[in-house]
Design a protein around this motif. Structure first.
Motif, PDB file in Angstrom:
ATOM      1  N   ILE A 197      51.307  26.601 -81.982  1.00 20.18           N
ATOM      2  CA  ILE A 197      52.217  25.504 -81.618  1.00 20.18           C
ATOM      3  C   ILE A 197      51.525  24.168 -81.877  1.00 20.18           C
ATOM      4  O   ILE A 197      52.109  23.239 -82.449  1.00 20.18           O
ATOM      5  CB  ILE A 197      52.663  25.615 -80.142  1.00 20.18           C
ATOM      6  CG1 ILE A 197      53.504  26.883 -79.913  1.00 20.18           C
ATOM      7  CG2 ILE A 197      53.396  24.358 -79.688  1.00 20.18           C
ATOM      8  CD1 ILE A 197      54.884  26.858 -80.501  1.00 20.18           C
TER       9      ILE A 197
ATOM     10  N   THR B 247      52.558  20.954 -84.394  1.00 23.97           N
ATOM     11  CA  THR B 247      52.773  19.576 -83.927  1.00 23.97           C
ATOM     12  C   THR B 247      51.871  18.578 -84.653  1.00 23.97           C
ATOM     13  O   THR B 247      52.144  17.381 -84.626  1.00 23.97           O
ATOM     14  CB  THR B 247      52.553  19.448 -82.401  1.00 23.97           C
ATOM     15  OG1 THR B 247      51.197  19.745 -82.096  1.00 23.97           O
ATOM     16  CG2 THR B 247      53.491  20.351 -81.636  1.00 23.97           C
TER      17      THR B 247
ATOM     18  N   GLN C 203      57.863  18.502 -83.713  1.00 21.81           N
ATOM     19  CA  GLN C 203      57.919  18.778 -82.281  1.00 21.81           C
ATOM     20  C   GLN C 203      58.140  20.281 -82.175  1.00 21.81           C
ATOM     21  O   GLN C 203      59.115  20.795 -82.724  1.00 21.81           O
ATOM     22  CB  GLN C 203      59.066  18.020 -81.633  1.00 21.81           C
ATOM     23  CG  GLN C 203      58.942  16.509 -81.717  1.00 21.81           C
ATOM     24  CD  GLN C 203      60.188  15.814 -81.211  1.00 21.81           C
ATOM     25  OE1 GLN C 203      60.806  16.234 -80.243  1.00 21.81           O
ATOM     26  NE2 GLN C 203      60.582  14.741 -81.892  1.00 21.81           N
TER      27      GLN C 203
ATOM     28  N   THR D  56      57.990  23.753 -79.513  1.00 21.63           N
ATOM     29  CA  THR D  56      57.920  24.263 -78.158  1.00 21.63           C
ATOM     30  C   THR D  56      58.271  25.740 -78.170  1.00 21.63           C
ATOM     31  O   THR D  56      59.254  26.140 -78.813  1.00 21.63           O
ATOM     32  CB  THR D  56      58.957  23.541 -77.252  1.00 21.63           C
ATOM     33  OG1 THR D  56      58.821  22.135 -77.395  1.00 21.63           O
ATOM     34  CG2 THR D  56      58.798  23.929 -75.798  1.00 21.63           C
TER      35      THR D  56
END
Length: 184
Positions: A85, A89, A103, A105
């Motif tokens: 992750i 990013t 972005q 998540t």
């Protein structure tokens, strides 16, 4: 005022109106004349596609310089970890260069999501997980290449938002017509 069609593109449908090989296309779903896709989704991707009857609006939506944020729900092979992750990013190095930071998540599978036909391949010994990924660029097959580059290949890809426009309750093959002042 220009018109937009919000369309939930089903899996295995081409983002064009004709195909010499007889594969499913937008013409199988979009019956309003004069509308053209503003952007693309790969044949094996699903979700929100915008179509418009206005050339300037089509360019504005599709052109990367206007940087409309695109949100994707991505099912990946494996239990994606915090390190992967984090890489997403920060930007991922692909063959055609570094992606812009995304972005990203980790999420649980959305409960509103329709089943895919055909279903994704399932392996008893390899789990899957879901991420929400938001990007402002659109390199060819970018999301799939990004997840593969961090070690978690994409199994299913659904675009849920483009800028202010959301998939909402549209089911695969359904569309919604609306007017927009996006050119102002």
């Amino acid at each position: 005022m220009p018109n937009l069609l919000l369309f939930n593109k089903p899996f295995d449908v081409l983002c064009q109106f004709t195909d010499d090989l007889g594969r499913p296309t937008l013409a199988d779903y979009i019956k309003q004349p004069g509308f053209y896709a503003a952007g693309r989704l790969d044949r094996d991707s699903e979700g929100l596609l915008l179509l418009t009857d206005n050339g300037r609006l089509q360019q504005r939506i599709a052109d990367p310089k206007f940087k409309l944020l695109k949100t994707y729900l991505v099912q990946v092979e494996g239990d994606i970890d915090a390190a992967a992750i984090q890489k997403l990013t920060q930007g991922v190095i692909l063959k055609d260069g570094l992606t812009r930071p995304a972005q990203a998540t980790k999420i649980i599978q959305p409960n509103w999501l329709w089943p895919r036909t055909p279903p994704i391949r399932e392996r008893k010994t390899i789990p899957t997980s879901w991420i929400e990924l938001k990007i402002r660029e659109g390199k060819n097959r970018q999301v799939r290449r990004m997840t593969a580059a961090v070690g978690f290949p994409t199994l299913r890809l659904i675009r849920s938002e483009i800028g202010e426009f959301k998939l909402g309750a549209l089911q695969p093959g359904e569309s919604q017509r609306l007017s927009t002042n996006l050119l102002k």
